[in-house]
Design a protein around this motif. Structure first.
Motif, PDB file in Angstrom:
ATOM      1  N   GLN A  93       0.805  -1.220   0.000  1.00 44.33           N
ATOM      2  CA  GLN A  93       0.000   0.000   0.000  1.00 44.33           C
ATOM      3  C   GLN A  93       0.839   1.272   0.000  1.00 44.33           C
ATOM      4  OE1 GLN A  93      -3.257   0.078   2.765  1.00 44.33           O
ATOM      5  NE2 GLN A  93      -3.162   2.293   2.958  1.00 44.33           N
ATOM      6  N   GLY A  94       1.936   1.315   0.715  1.00 44.52           N
ATOM      7  CA  GLY A  94       2.753   2.521   0.787  1.00 44.52           C
ATOM      8  C   GLY A  94       3.584   2.792  -0.451  1.00 44.52           C
ATOM      9  N   ASP A  95       3.583   1.863  -1.409  1.00 41.65           N
ATOM     10  CA  ASP A  95       4.423   2.003  -2.592  1.00 41.65           C
ATOM     11  C   ASP A  95       3.666   2.405  -3.851  1.00 41.65           C
ATOM     12  OD1 ASP A  95       6.788   1.411  -1.243  1.00 41.65           O
ATOM     13  OD2 ASP A  95       6.416  -0.739  -1.417  1.00 41.65           O
ATOM     14  N   TYR A  96       2.377   2.732  -3.696  1.00 46.07           N
ATOM     15  CA  TYR A  96       1.609   3.241  -4.833  1.00 46.07           C
ATOM     16  C   TYR A  96       0.540   4.205  -4.326  1.00 46.07           C
ATOM     17  CZ  TYR A  96      -2.365   0.149  -3.772  1.00 46.07           C
ATOM     18  OH  TYR A  96      -3.432  -0.465  -3.173  1.00 46.07           O
ATOM     19  N   LEU A  97       0.091   5.066  -5.236  1.00 47.03           N
ATOM     20  CA  LEU A  97      -0.979   6.011  -4.932  1.00 47.03           C
ATOM     21  C   LEU A  97      -2.104   5.716  -5.886  1.00 47.03           C
ATOM     22  CD1 LEU A  97       1.122   9.294  -4.690  1.00 47.03           C
ATOM     23  CD2 LEU A  97       0.341   7.874  -2.805  1.00 47.03           C
ATOM     24  N   GLU A  98      -3.081   5.684  -5.632  1.00 49.68           N
ATOM     25  CA  GLU A  98      -4.255   5.759  -4.837  1.00 49.68           C
ATOM     26  C   GLU A  98      -4.834   4.369  -4.672  1.00 49.68           C
ATOM     27  OE1 GLU A  98      -5.774   8.630  -3.618  1.00 49.68           O
ATOM     28  OE2 GLU A  98      -4.197   9.879  -4.390  1.00 49.68           O
ATOM     29  N   GLY A  99      -5.023   3.960  -3.452  1.00 49.04           N
ATOM     30  CA  GLY A  99      -5.630   2.675  -3.177  1.00 49.04           C
ATOM     31  C   GLY A  99      -5.324   2.211  -1.769  1.00 49.04           C
ATOM     32  N   VAL A 100      -5.970   1.118  -1.398  1.00 46.52           N
ATOM     33  CA  VAL A 100      -5.815   0.555  -0.066  1.00 46.52           C
ATOM     34  C   VAL A 100      -5.434  -0.913  -0.207  1.00 46.52           C
ATOM     35  CG1 VAL A 100      -7.007   0.023   2.093  1.00 46.52           C
ATOM     36  CG2 VAL A 100      -7.527   2.145   0.874  1.00 46.52           C
ATOM     37  N   LEU A 142       0.128   5.494  -9.477  1.00 44.55           N
ATOM     38  CA  LEU A 142       1.451   6.086  -9.448  1.00 44.55           C
ATOM     39  C   LEU A 142       2.283   5.193  -8.545  1.00 44.55           C
ATOM     40  CD1 LEU A 142       2.891   8.569 -10.560  1.00 44.55           C
ATOM     41  CD2 LEU A 142       2.192   9.803  -8.525  1.00 44.55           C
ATOM     42  N   ALA A 143       3.323   4.554  -9.099  1.00 45.31           N
ATOM     43  CA  ALA A 143       4.117   3.571  -8.360  1.00 45.31           C
ATOM     44  C   ALA A 143       5.510   4.108  -8.055  1.00 45.31           C
ATOM     45  CB  ALA A 143       4.227   2.283  -9.161  1.00 45.31           C
TER      46      ALA A 143
END
Length: 96
Positions: A21-28, A70-71
């Motif tokens: 989770q902390g390595d991409y934006l947007e998601g859970v 965004l990764a």
């Protein structure tokens, strides 16, 4: 004239990626994505990121919804983050 394309990109169309989770934006939660497009992007807070587009993979491997994320490039460089399909060599001569 632009810079030459890398011979072995970090992530390419057809790859399957797995990111925390902390390595991409947007998601859970953990992300499993079959990549359909890669777009360059600049750094965010001095760290390189890249836009990835693809199909989210379900727990059973089935393709789910389309995703754009965004990764973090450093996460994609970790072992087992990117699974690249093997290219099968042809055993048949051309025309045969």
């Amino acid at each position: 004239m632009g810079a030459p394309e890398p011979l072995n990109p970090i992530v390419d169309v057809g790859d399957t990626i797995t990111l925390s989770q902390g390595d991409y934006l947007e998601g859970v939660g953990r992300l499993h994505l079959k990549v359909t497009a890669v777009a360059a992007n600049g750094p965010i807070e001095q760290e390189p990121w890249v836009y990835l587009y693809g199909k989210e993979l379900e727990w059973n491997g089935a393709e789910g919804r389309n995703r754009a994320v965004l990764a973090r490039v450093s996460a994609l460089q970790q072992p087992r983050a990117v699974d690249r399909p093997k290219v099968k060599a042809s055993t048949q001569p051309e025309g045969g």
